[in-house]
Design an enzyme around this catalytic site. Structure first.
Site, PDB file in Angstrom:
ATOM      1  N   ASP A 102      10.414  12.116 -33.764  1.00 63.16           N
ATOM      2  CA  ASP A 102      10.406  11.636 -32.378  1.00 63.16           C
ATOM      3  C   ASP A 102      10.862  12.743 -31.424  1.00 63.16           C
ATOM      4  O   ASP A 102      11.549  13.680 -31.841  1.00 63.16           O
ATOM      5  CB  ASP A 102      11.327  10.408 -32.237  1.00 63.16           C
ATOM      6  CG  ASP A 102      10.975   9.551 -31.022  1.00 63.16           C
ATOM      7  OD1 ASP A 102      10.094   9.956 -30.226  1.00 63.16           O
ATOM      8  OD2 ASP A 102      11.581   8.471 -30.869  1.00 63.16           O
ATOM      9  N   GLY A 103      10.501  12.608 -30.180  1.00 62.14           N
ATOM     10  CA  GLY A 103      10.927  13.535 -29.133  1.00 62.14           C
ATOM     11  C   GLY A 103      12.307  13.156 -28.608  1.00 62.14           C
ATOM     12  O   GLY A 103      12.960  12.243 -29.113  1.00 62.14           O
ATOM     13  N   ASP A 105      14.828  13.574 -24.674  1.00 67.23           N
ATOM     14  CA  ASP A 105      14.895  14.041 -23.281  1.00 67.23           C
ATOM     15  C   ASP A 105      15.895  15.174 -23.123  1.00 67.23           C
ATOM     16  O   ASP A 105      15.713  16.051 -22.291  1.00 67.23           O
ATOM     17  CB  ASP A 105      15.277  12.872 -22.373  1.00 67.23           C
ATOM     18  CG  ASP A 105      14.266  11.762 -22.483  1.00 67.23           C
ATOM     19  OD1 ASP A 105      13.092  12.019 -22.206  1.00 67.23           O
ATOM     20  OD2 ASP A 105      14.641  10.655 -22.895  1.00 67.23           O
ATOM     21  N   LYS A 115      17.817   9.926 -25.195  1.00 67.15           N
ATOM     22  CA  LYS A 115      16.453   9.419 -25.319  1.00 67.15           C
ATOM     23  C   LYS A 115      16.289   8.213 -24.403  1.00 67.15           C
ATOM     24  O   LYS A 115      17.244   7.711 -23.859  1.00 67.15           O
ATOM     25  CB  LYS A 115      16.168   9.022 -26.780  1.00 67.15           C
ATOM     26  CG  LYS A 115      16.017  10.261 -27.673  1.00 67.15           C
ATOM     27  CD  LYS A 115      15.681   9.928 -29.123  1.00 67.15           C
ATOM     28  CE  LYS A 115      14.491   9.053 -29.315  1.00 67.15           C
ATOM     29  NZ  LYS A 115      13.254   9.536 -28.693  1.00 67.15           N
ATOM     30  N   GLY A 116      15.027   7.832 -24.223  1.00 63.69           N
ATOM     31  CA  GLY A 116      14.771   6.603 -23.487  1.00 63.69           C
ATOM     32  C   GLY A 116      14.251   6.771 -22.076  1.00 63.69           C
ATOM     33  O   GLY A 116      14.084   5.784 -21.367  1.00 63.69           O
ATOM     34  N   GLU A 124      13.651   2.711 -30.870  1.00 63.99           N
ATOM     35  CA  GLU A 124      13.840   4.049 -31.445  1.00 63.99           C
ATOM     36  C   GLU A 124      15.169   4.116 -32.191  1.00 63.99           C
ATOM     37  O   GLU A 124      15.246   4.606 -33.320  1.00 63.99           O
ATOM     38  CB  GLU A 124      13.803   5.113 -30.346  1.00 63.99           C
ATOM     39  CG  GLU A 124      12.409   5.316 -29.759  1.00 63.99           C
ATOM     40  CD  GLU A 124      12.363   6.211 -28.535  1.00 63.99           C
ATOM     41  OE1 GLU A 124      11.273   6.697 -28.218  1.00 63.99           O
ATOM     42  OE2 GLU A 124      13.403   6.414 -27.878  1.00 63.99           O
TER      43      GLU A 124
HETATM   44  C1  5RP Z   1      11.072   7.472 -25.169  1.00 69.60           C
HETATM   45  C2  5RP Z   1      11.807   8.673 -25.619  1.00 69.60           C
HETATM   46  C3  5RP Z   1      11.057   9.947 -25.739  1.00 69.60           C
HETATM   47  O1  5RP Z   1      11.184  10.453 -27.027  1.00 69.60           O
HETATM   48  C4  5RP Z   1      11.603  10.910 -24.756  1.00 69.60           C
HETATM   49  O2  5RP Z   1      11.543  10.319 -23.488  1.00 69.60           O
HETATM   50  C5  5RP Z   1      10.841  12.227 -24.765  1.00 69.60           C
HETATM   51  O3  5RP Z   1       9.564  12.029 -24.265  1.00 69.60           O
HETATM   52  P1  5RP Z   1       8.520  13.194 -24.102  1.00 69.60           P
HETATM   53  O4  5RP Z   1       8.195  13.666 -25.479  1.00 69.60           O
HETATM   54  O5  5RP Z   1       7.346  12.555 -23.405  1.00 69.60           O
HETATM   55  O6  5RP Z   1       9.144  14.268 -23.264  1.00 69.60           O
HETATM   56  O7  5RP Z   1      12.978   8.655 -25.895  1.00 69.60           O
HETATM   57  O8  5RP Z   1      11.929   6.384 -25.040  1.00 69.60           O
END
Ligand code: 5RP
Length: 252
Positions: A102-103, A105, A115-116, A124
């Site tokens: 997962d990614g 922020d 995150k979020g 998540e």
């Molecule tokens: C979603 C998340 C995402 O993993 C986080 O926002 C990163 O998003 P991106 O890869 O679009 O930058 O936590 O709830």
């Protein structure tokens, strides 16, 4: 989108310029190298995780990966994985997940995460908390010294009931850090953003460092009306960062 250099320019080798989205893809593809046939996989949400899900679908289609079961962290990822033919399940059926990708922020030097900002933090956190291994994939713009110090949102999922009351409590909790608490809304309509779980998101913004993260986490979770927050402390086991000088990987 910012264009970043991924190799040192030289007369014989012109620099390769990748966009931020291409860097996200580089990190995502690197993470998918750790996926093995037969794994139960947590499928992340967001513009970085989307590349990983796409790659997993591709490798399944090519027969390179077999018998994968995906556990999506949002309705959006559920839809994407379905469209790619990835077999899906949930934590009720598969309470132990082999690997999640997962990614994030924000990522601090200790691999703590915010995150979020995409709004999927609750699912998540449930799925990534059930994983044996959690690979976080980011481009280098996500690296920070302190969580909450980037001036961007620290999301908290709350129940819609009397949300102003809960927002005020959150703000007071961090008054020394100059906290501003904003209900997340759609800019076009002003309507509240509603999570996959039917809840609202309060975005916290801090003027100063919030100090001890575990204490902040505990204090937020003690508030009745709060469902979960976007600090993922000590959960990531591997970090993959794609940036100007290539891809780096760090294990816990
Ligand atoms: C979603 C998340 C995402 O993993 C986080 O926002 C990163 O998003 P991106 O890869 O679009 O930058 O936590 O709830």
């Amino acid at each position: 989108e910012a264009a970043l250099m991924v190799s040192t320019p030289s007369p014989s080798r012109p620099p390769v310029i990748l966009t931020q989205d291409e860097l996200k893809k580089v990190a995502a593809y690197k993470a998918v190298e750790f996926v093995e046939s037969g794994m139960i996989l947590g499928l992340g949400t967001g513009s970085t995780a989307k590349h990983a899900v796409e790659r997993i679908g591709e490798l399944l289609k090519q027969g390179i990966l077999k018998n994968i079961i995906g556990i999506p962290t949002s309705k959006m990822t559920h839809e994407q994985a379905l469209s790619l033919g990835i077999p899906l399940s949930d934590l009720d059926t598969h309470p132990v997940v082999d690997l999640a990708i997962d990614g994030a922020d924000e990522v601090d030097p200790y691999m703590n995460l915010v995150k979020g900002r995409g709004g999927s933090l609750l699912r998540e956190k449930m799925i990534e908390g059930a994983c044996k291994k959690f690979i976080v994939i980011v481009d280098e713009s996500k690296l920070v010294k302190h969580l909450g110090g980037s001036g961007l949102a620290m999301p908290v999922e709350i129940v819609p009931f009397c949300w102003k009351f809960t927002a005020q409590k959150l703000k007071l909790l961090f008054k020394d850090a100059g906290c501003v608490a904003m209900l997340r809304t759609f800019s076009e309509t002003g309507e509240p953003f509603v999570t996959d779980n039917g809840n609202y998101i309060i975005d916290l913004y801090f003027k100063k460092d919030i100090g001890d993260l575990k204490a902040a986490s505990d204090a937020i979770l003690r508030l009745t009306g709060v469902v979960e927050h976007g600090m993922f402390l000590g959960m990531a086991t591997t970090l993959i960062v794609a940036g100007e000088l290539g891809v780096t990987m760090k294990n816990k």
